[in-house]
Structure formats: C-alpha cells, structure tokens
Design an enzyme around this catalytic site. Structure first.
Site, PDB file in Angstrom:
ATOM      1  N   ASN A  23       0.814  -1.219   0.000  1.00 35.29           N
ATOM      2  CA  ASN A  23       0.000   0.000   0.000  1.00 35.29           C
ATOM      3  C   ASN A  23       0.846   1.267   0.000  1.00 35.29           C
ATOM      4  OD1 ASN A  23      -2.234  -1.534  -0.119  1.00 35.29           O
ATOM      5  ND2 ASN A  23      -2.957  -1.115   1.969  1.00 35.29           N
ATOM      6  N   ARG A  97      -8.067  -0.829  -7.416  1.00 32.86           N
ATOM      7  CA  ARG A  97      -8.664   0.470  -7.130  1.00 32.86           C
ATOM      8  C   ARG A  97      -7.618   1.570  -6.911  1.00 32.86           C
ATOM      9  NH1 ARG A  97     -13.336   1.495  -5.783  1.00 32.86           N
ATOM     10  NH2 ARG A  97     -12.460   3.010  -4.362  1.00 32.86           N
ATOM     11  N   CYS A 121     -15.970  -2.812  -4.912  1.00 33.43           N
ATOM     12  CA  CYS A 121     -15.242  -4.068  -4.798  1.00 33.43           C
ATOM     13  C   CYS A 121     -15.912  -4.897  -3.720  1.00 33.43           C
ATOM     14  CB  CYS A 121     -13.772  -3.830  -4.505  1.00 33.43           C
ATOM     15  SG  CYS A 121     -13.457  -3.295  -2.853  1.00 33.43           S
ATOM     16  N   PRO A 127     -16.442   4.619  -2.775  1.00 36.06           N
ATOM     17  CA  PRO A 127     -16.514   5.753  -3.700  1.00 36.06           C
ATOM     18  C   PRO A 127     -15.228   6.575  -3.695  1.00 36.06           C
ATOM     19  CG  PRO A 127     -17.764   6.205  -1.705  1.00 36.06           C
ATOM     20  CD  PRO A 127     -17.280   4.794  -1.583  1.00 36.06           C
ATOM     21  N   VAL A 128     -15.087   7.472  -4.680  1.00 34.15           N
ATOM     22  CA  VAL A 128     -13.903   8.346  -4.719  1.00 34.15           C
ATOM     23  C   VAL A 128     -14.322   9.814  -4.631  1.00 34.15           C
ATOM     24  CG1 VAL A 128     -12.364   6.734  -5.915  1.00 34.15           C
ATOM     25  CG2 VAL A 128     -13.821   8.247  -7.262  1.00 34.15           C
ATOM     26  N   ASP A 129     -15.529  10.060  -4.109  1.00 34.06           N
ATOM     27  CA  ASP A 129     -16.051  11.433  -4.048  1.00 34.06           C
ATOM     28  C   ASP A 129     -15.123  12.397  -3.312  1.00 34.06           C
ATOM     29  OD1 ASP A 129     -16.789   9.759  -1.861  1.00 34.06           O
ATOM     30  OD2 ASP A 129     -18.195  11.275  -1.147  1.00 34.06           O
ATOM     31  N   ASP A 308      -7.463  -3.737   7.773  1.00 38.98           N
ATOM     32  CA  ASP A 308      -6.743  -4.765   7.008  1.00 38.98           C
ATOM     33  C   ASP A 308      -6.227  -5.913   7.886  1.00 38.98           C
ATOM     34  OD1 ASP A 308      -7.248  -3.410   4.705  1.00 38.98           O
ATOM     35  OD2 ASP A 308      -5.214  -2.671   4.379  1.00 38.98           O
ATOM     36  N   ILE A 330     -14.873   0.612   9.039  1.00 39.00           N
ATOM     37  CA  ILE A 330     -14.324   1.275   7.843  1.00 39.00           C
ATOM     38  C   ILE A 330     -15.055   0.838   6.571  1.00 39.00           C
ATOM     39  CG2 ILE A 330     -12.223   1.775   6.510  1.00 39.00           C
ATOM     40  CD1 ILE A 330     -11.933   2.743   9.390  1.00 39.00           C
ATOM     41  N   ARG A 400      -2.174 -10.815  -4.628  1.00 40.36           N
ATOM     42  CA  ARG A 400      -2.189  -9.357  -4.810  1.00 40.36           C
ATOM     43  C   ARG A 400      -1.425  -8.663  -3.689  1.00 40.36           C
ATOM     44  NH1 ARG A 400      -7.558  -7.127  -4.368  1.00 40.36           N
ATOM     45  NH2 ARG A 400      -6.220  -5.319  -4.367  1.00 40.36           N
TER      46      ARG A 400
HETATM   47  C1  UD1 Z   1      -6.627   2.015   1.678  1.00 41.74           C
HETATM   48  C2  UD1 Z   1      -5.889   0.696   1.592  1.00 41.74           C
HETATM   49  C3  UD1 Z   1      -6.765  -0.450   2.121  1.00 41.74           C
HETATM   50  C4  UD1 Z   1      -7.248  -0.117   3.528  1.00 41.74           C
HETATM   51  C5  UD1 Z   1      -7.920   1.248   3.556  1.00 41.74           C
HETATM   52  C6  UD1 Z   1      -8.310   1.684   4.962  1.00 41.74           C
HETATM   53  C7  UD1 Z   1      -4.467   0.959  -0.341  1.00 41.74           C
HETATM   54  C8  UD1 Z   1      -4.175   0.540  -1.726  1.00 41.74           C
HETATM   55  N1  UD1 Z   1      -5.563   0.420   0.219  1.00 41.74           N
HETATM   56  O1  UD1 Z   1      -7.766   1.927   0.821  1.00 41.74           O
HETATM   57  O2  UD1 Z   1      -5.978  -1.644   2.138  1.00 41.74           O
HETATM   58  O3  UD1 Z   1      -8.183  -1.103   3.934  1.00 41.74           O
HETATM   59  O4  UD1 Z   1      -7.030   2.251   3.024  1.00 41.74           O
HETATM   60  O5  UD1 Z   1      -7.214   1.680   5.784  1.00 41.74           O
HETATM   61  O6  UD1 Z   1      -3.745   1.722   0.278  1.00 41.74           O
HETATM   62  N2  UD1 Z   1     -14.408   6.743   1.216  1.00 41.74           N
HETATM   63  C9  UD1 Z   1     -15.435   7.554   0.752  1.00 41.74           C
HETATM   64  N3  UD1 Z   1     -15.151   8.448  -0.238  1.00 41.74           N
HETATM   65  C10 UD1 Z   1     -13.898   8.579  -0.771  1.00 41.74           C
HETATM   66  C11 UD1 Z   1     -12.874   7.762  -0.287  1.00 41.74           C
HETATM   67  C12 UD1 Z   1     -13.143   6.851   0.710  1.00 41.74           C
HETATM   68  O7  UD1 Z   1     -16.569   7.456   1.222  1.00 41.74           O
HETATM   69  O8  UD1 Z   1     -13.716   9.417  -1.669  1.00 41.74           O
HETATM   70  C13 UD1 Z   1     -14.686   5.772   2.300  1.00 41.74           C
HETATM   71  C14 UD1 Z   1     -14.440   4.315   1.888  1.00 41.74           C
HETATM   72  O9  UD1 Z   1     -15.541   3.760   1.196  1.00 41.74           O
HETATM   73  C15 UD1 Z   1     -14.172   3.666   3.223  1.00 41.74           C
HETATM   74  C16 UD1 Z   1     -13.453   4.767   4.009  1.00 41.74           C
HETATM   75  O10 UD1 Z   1     -13.755   5.991   3.343  1.00 41.74           O
HETATM   76  O11 UD1 Z   1     -15.400   3.375   3.860  1.00 41.74           O
HETATM   77  C17 UD1 Z   1     -11.941   4.619   4.080  1.00 41.74           C
HETATM   78  O12 UD1 Z   1     -11.450   4.361   2.782  1.00 41.74           O
HETATM   79  P1  UD1 Z   1      -9.984   4.800   2.322  1.00 41.74           P
HETATM   80  O13 UD1 Z   1      -9.168   5.105   3.532  1.00 41.74           O
HETATM   81  O14 UD1 Z   1     -10.095   5.816   1.270  1.00 41.74           O
HETATM   82  O15 UD1 Z   1      -9.465   3.439   1.688  1.00 41.74           O
HETATM   83  P2  UD1 Z   1      -8.538   3.249   0.416  1.00 41.74           P
HETATM   84  O16 UD1 Z   1      -7.594   4.369   0.280  1.00 41.74           O
HETATM   85  O17 UD1 Z   1      -9.401   2.883  -0.754  1.00 41.74           O
END
Ligand code: UD1
Length: 423
Positions: A23, A97, A121, A127-129, A308, A330, A400
């Site tokens: 990560n 992602r 997934c 989401p990526v908002d 994780d 989370i 992975r």
């Molecule tokens: C990263 C890690 C993943 C880990 C996660 C939380 C990598 C490649 N992956 O995932 O292994 O489980 O951090 O520690 O580094 N969210 C939103 N909107 C957004 C972005 C996130 O609602 O724009 C939400 C997600 O759905 C989730 C929470 O925020 O519920 C945390 O997600 P995030 O910390 O962003 O996880 P990743 O970066 O995708």
C-alpha cells in the site's frame, strides 16, 4: 485458478523477512509522475498489484527500470520524462482500485487526466467522491462521463481542505497534487497511516515541502518542480501482523525480520493482550504463541486497529478462550470470511457491523473460498491451526498482497502447497 492445500496442526517456527508495504509502494510509484527525473524505489514487493500499477504507468509513458510486466527484483526505477498518455482505461484500472491515485499527480503535473472510475469491490462500494472534491477545491474542473473521471485545470492552487472522514486514498491524491500547486494546501482530518508518512518522506526527498506527516493535519507548500530521488519502501505492517498471528494461532515461535515495532501502531498491544509474547528488537520482532485470550477490537483509521488486520484477528479469536466482539467501522461488507471460517467449525454470529466470535477448542479442515485479499490470509491462518486438510480456492486474491506467501510459510514449517487449476 490456483488453490492452496494446507495440512494444519503444525506450529510455525523460524525466521521470516517482512516485505515492503504494497500500500506504500503503489502510491510511491504514482509519485514518479510528479517529476521528469528518475525515481528509484527499493524494497518493492513482487506482487500482482505492483505489476498492475507498473502496467498502468507504462501505458502512460513511464519508463520502468525492471520491465513493464516482469517485476522480478525488489528495486524499481521509474522515469516519467516522456508522458504521452493522460488517460487510464478501464481494463487497466479495474484490476486495482489504487489506480485512481494517478489522478492527482497527472493533474498537478500535466493539467489533465482521464481515469476510468474504479467501481466497487467485494468489501464495499468504495466511492472516490472525497478525492474529486478535494481536487475541485484546488481548482480542478471535474466531470464524470461514460464511466470516466475527466479532470482539467490551468494550475492547481493551494486550498484548505476538510475531509468529512479519514481516507487514505483521498489524502494521498490531494497530498501529491498539492506538492505542485500554487501556494499552501492544508489537509484537515488527513490519514496518518505509516504508508502516508512514507509517501511524505519520499516526496520531501523529491523536494516537496510538507509539514505534519503522521498527524491529522498536513500542510503542503507547493513548489515549482520536484526532482528525482531514491527511497526504501516502509515494511508491510499488515504482513507483519499476519505472521505474528501465524505464530499465535499455531503456538509457534517466529522471528520477523525487517520490521520495527513502531510501524505497527495498535496491532502490537492488541496482539500482546491475546497472549502472544512479543519481544521488540531494533529491526525485528520475536513472537511466541501461547494460549489465546479473547479480546475485542474496533477497526479505526491509524493509529487505531486497522481494518486490514480484522479478518486475521478474527481467525485468531475463533480459537480463543472466550467470546470476543469485532466491530468493522471502515468498510460496510468486510465479513465475507465469516461463513468460510464457520465451515471450518468457527462459532461466529454477525449483528450489523459487529461479529461475535465464541472461541471453540478446535477448527477442522474444509474446502473454503478466498473472497478478498486479507480474508484470504485469515483462511490460511485458520487452516494452519485446523485439524486435517483445508483447500482454499481462488487464492489469486492473496497474490495481490502477500509476497511469496507459500514459500515464506513453507520455510516456517507449514505444510502448504499451491495447486494450479483451470478456471
Ligand atoms: C486504503 C488501503 C486499504 C485499507 C484502507 C483503509 C491501499 C491501496 N488500500 O484503501 O488496504 O483497507 O485504506 O485503511 O492503500 N471513502 C469515501 N469516499 C472517498 C474515499 C473513501 O466514502 O472518496 C470511504 C471508503 O468507502 C471507506 C473509508 O472511506 O469506507 C476509508 O477508505 P480509504 O481510507 O479511502 O481506503 P482506500 O484508500 O481505498
């Protein structure tokens, strides 16, 4: 699709070298897009996700030192002086992602990017908002069309950004974008994971001006350009935590090399509380399994207990001396390992986002299915402790994120083999 066959019941003993964090490496690879000069990364794990990111970067025009599809060693050089493509298509993004993390760097350096939306997934919608909102606040114009994020800007400008929840990815995208923006960006409620600190350290070596790494407020003063650097990827705390549990659940003794206790945050005290003896050395840990005590966890952003590690912790709790509650805060769908563990004799009930695990005296081998990366390792752990033989199907998930997993486990005395099967 490959499977693992594991004959359980043997304590694991010996030495294992912890790999670099996937990560962290993935995001450091994206950082190479911010400079025309060469970025050299050491301690890069050889994993399917790293190969996917290498393919994506190669598609954009990045020259990769060890070949685009064939990442063999643990050093990777990236040179982004001839970027010819600012679009990341679905077939390259859908595998992983973390591909969305190229958005911030491309936008900051080239003023334009078109990235396929990664989609949901198995563990949640994801989401990526917040990534997009932060970049908009820095002046980007963003629209979503035909499944793509299409982003443009003249030059990003510094902004005060408040994340509504802690997001590792949104923090990374905004942080990298801010390094080349005009003026100062402050990220409030930023993620503080060791992988973010690692990214900050590498970006600083590249000439970025960042204050507050490892805290919830990051202040980034934009600079005109970044230069090349050489960096060692931080050790993988999740792989380390997983191997500590391997010693705990099998009653073995394992020395983990290449990992410092301070990277592990809440993982160590919690695992110690379950009865695992952990001796901390400068860059290694000696861990010894004992009888397993039940403990509760709630997953939280760093420095809390990481999501994780939730599945692996649950595997340990299936054999604990009492009942534990495991709350997942989370991701909304991260209990897919529960029915699989139940097939092996675990006693687990789910109520909303909480799993109640009543320890049993033994698990028994069964045929089970890996559903996501960390869930897969929880099944490996259960299988290592179980009586009899377990077959774990769909282990591509584990490839992975765990480097040379069966080789490392075999070296510790595990009876595990990989069986290649037709899809
Ligand atoms: C990263 C890690 C993943 C880990 C996660 C939380 C990598 C490649 N992956 O995932 O292994 O489980 O951090 O520690 O580094 N969210 C939103 N909107 C957004 C972005 C996130 O609602 O724009 C939400 C997600 O759905 C989730 C929470 O925020 O519920 C945390 O997600 P995030 O910390 O962003 O996880 P990743 O970066 O995708």
């Amino acid at each position: 699709m490959d499977s693992f066959i594991i004959n359980g019941g043997k304590p694991l003993n010996g030495v294992v070298k912890i790999s670099g964090a996937k990560n962290s490496a993935l995001k450091l690879m994206c950082a190479s897009l911010l400079t025309d000069e060469k970025l050299v990364l050491h301690n890069v794990p050889n994993l399917a996700d790293i190969t996917s990111m290498a393919r994506l970067l190669a598609h954009l025009g990045v020259k990769l030192g060890t070949g685009d599809d064939d990442i063999t060693g643990n050093t990777l050089t990236m040179h982004s002086d001839e970027i010819r493509e600012l679009s990341a298509p679905y077939e390259l993004v859908r595998r992983m992602r973390a591909s969305i993390i190229v958005l911030g760097p491309l936008l900051a350096k080239h003023g334009k990017a078109r990235i396929s939306l990664p989609g949901g997934c198995a563990i949640g919608a994801r989401p990526v908002d917040m990534h997009l909102k932060a970049l908009e606040e820095m002046g980007a114009k963003i629209e979503i069309a035909e499944g793509y994020v299409i982003a443009e800007c003249e030059k990003l400008r510094g902004a005060d950004i408040y994340f509504e929840k802690v997001s590792v990815g949104a923090t990374e995208n905004s942080l990298m974008a801010a390094t080349l923006a005009d003026g100062v960006t402050t990220l409030h409620n930023a993620a503080a994971e060791p992988e973010i600190v690692d990214l900050c350290e590498c970006l600083s070596k590249m000439g970025a001006k960042i204050e507050g790494a490892g805290s919830s407020v990051l202040k980034i003063t934009g600079v005109e350009k970044l230069h090349g650097a050489e960096h060692n990827v931080v050790a993988d705390r999740i792989e380390a935590g997983s191997f500590i549990i391997a010693a705990g659940i099998t009653g073995g003794e394992i020395t983990l090399e290449n990992i410092s206790a301070k990277t592990l945050g809440a993982i160590l005290p919690k695992l110690k509380a379950t009865g695992i003896e952990i001796e901390e050395k400068e860059n290694s840990l000696i861990v010894k399994g004992n009888s397993i005590h039940s403990k509760d966890i709630i997953t939280e952003p760093h420095p809390g207990f990481p999501t994780d590690m939730q599945a692996q912790f649950m595997a340990l709790m299936t054999l604990a001396d009492g009942t534990s509650t495991i709350q997942e805060t989370i991701f909304e769908n991260r209990f897919m390992h529960v029915p699989e563990l139940a097939r092996m004799g675990a006693n687990i009930k789910i109520s909303g986002n909480t799993a109640i695990v009543k320890g049993v005296t033994k698990l028994t081998g069964a045929e089970v299915m890996a559903t996501d990366l960390r869930a897969s390792f929880s099944l490996v752990l259960a299988a290592l402790a179980a009586h009899g033989q377990t077959k774990i199907n769909r282990v591509y998930h584990i490839d992975r994120g765990y480097e040379k997993v069966e080789e490392k486990l075999q070296k510790l005395g595990a009876d595990i083999i990989r069986v290649a099967e037709k899809a």
